[in-house]
Motif scaffolding. Structure first.
Motif, short mmCIF file in Angstrom:
data_model
loop_
_atom_site.label_atom_id
_atom_site.label_comp_id
_atom_site.label_asym_id
_atom_site.label_seq_id
_atom_site.Cartn_x
_atom_site.Cartn_y
_atom_site.Cartn_z
N ARG A 176 0.85 -1.19 0.00
CA ARG A 176 0.00 0.00 0.00
C ARG A 176 0.89 1.24 0.00
N PRO A 177 0.66 2.15 -0.95
CA PRO A 177 1.53 3.33 -1.02
C PRO A 177 1.38 4.22 0.22
N GLY A 182 -6.74 6.94 5.24
CA GLY A 182 -8.03 7.63 5.17
C GLY A 182 -8.67 7.62 3.80
N MET A 183 -8.02 7.03 2.81
CA MET A 183 -8.64 6.96 1.49
C MET A 183 -9.70 5.86 1.47
N SER A 184 -10.73 6.07 0.65
CA SER A 184 -11.79 5.07 0.52
C SER A 184 -11.28 3.90 -0.32
N GLU A 185 -12.00 2.79 -0.23
CA GLU A 185 -11.61 1.62 -1.04
C GLU A 185 -11.61 1.96 -2.52
N GLU A 186 -12.56 2.77 -2.94
CA GLU A 186 -12.65 3.13 -4.34
C GLU A 186 -11.42 3.95 -4.77
N ALA A 204 0.40 2.86 -7.66
CA ALA A 204 0.71 4.29 -7.91
C ALA A 204 0.62 5.09 -6.61
N ALA A 205 1.43 6.13 -6.54
CA ALA A 205 1.36 7.04 -5.40
C ALA A 205 0.11 7.91 -5.56
N PRO A 206 -0.51 8.32 -4.43
CA PRO A 206 -1.69 9.17 -4.55
C PRO A 206 -1.33 10.53 -5.16
#
Ligand code: FE
Length: 211
Positions: A176-177, A182-186, A204-206
């Motif tokens: 996981r990057p 706090g990001m949603s699964e989507e 990919a990085a956010p």
């Protein structure tokens, strides 16, 4: 076999797919002639896995595993069942094994024999996955292959290469990057690339995060 193929390895590679394609075509014609296969049904299967499945299913599996530790545990214990929980099962996905990337271990997947690949989660394999070069070099020099895909595995980390077969198909759970708390699964699923699930890429990085 020409003697040239020992000097120029591009030669033998290009011979394989054409011969294989020819055999597949002959087989298909024979089956259609004998009334054993409906060509429209074959087209529908290929279209389904090319356009309707694709790697987005696998991305949802990975995102769920990142977001839900219990799901991740089930995924690593019995991948076939855990993937089926999300509704993905069937042809070429009957016996799945998920291998987890960590800072200490980088996993990558190949089918050295042909092109075994988990259709329900990744769709149909890309051309390079089926190439003789990838199939042989992944085993002989995995770090060099990864480097060509832009992945540098640290010297002190282990590279594990998994050979998918008609019996077992592997899927990589990428790391996981950072910066995705706090990001949603989507949102997480959008970061999961096909290549990261084959192990020749990273998630990919956010957006907006330092690379
Ligand atoms: Fe195969």
């Amino acid at each position: 076999m020409s003697s040239g193929e020992h000097h120029d390895h591009d030669h033998d590679h290009s011979d394989v797919p054409s011969d294989l394609a020819l055999r597949v075509k002959s087989l298909e014609s024979l089956l259609v002639d004998k009334g054993l296969v409906d060509p429209a049904a074959l087209d529908a299967i290929v279209d389904y896995y090319e356009h309707k499945v694709g790697p987005r299913n696998g991305a949802r599996v990975v995102a769920r595993a990142w977001a839900d530790p219990d799901y991740k545990q089930r995924l690593l214990t019995d991948a076939t069942a855990a993937i089926a929980e999300l509704g993905y099962s069937g042809r070429q996905g009957e016996h799945m094994v998920v291998v987890e990337n960590t800072p200490a271990v980088h996993n990558m997947v190949v089918c050295t024999l042909c092109s075994c690949y988990p259709w329900p989660v990744l769709g149909l394999p890309p051309a390079w996955y089926k190439s003789a070069a990838y199939r042989s070099r992944s085993v002989i020099e995995p770090r060099a292959v990864l480097q060509e895909f832009g992945v540098s595995v640290p010297e002190d980390a282990e590279v594990r290469v998994w050979d998918s077969t008609s019996e077992v198909r592997y899927l990589v759970l990428p790391e996981r990057p950072a910066g995705t708390e706090g990001m949603s699964e989507e949102q997480l699923a959008a970061l999961v690339t096909r290549d990261s699930m084959i192990g020749v890429g990273l998630a990919a990085a956010p957006q907006g995060a330092a690379a």
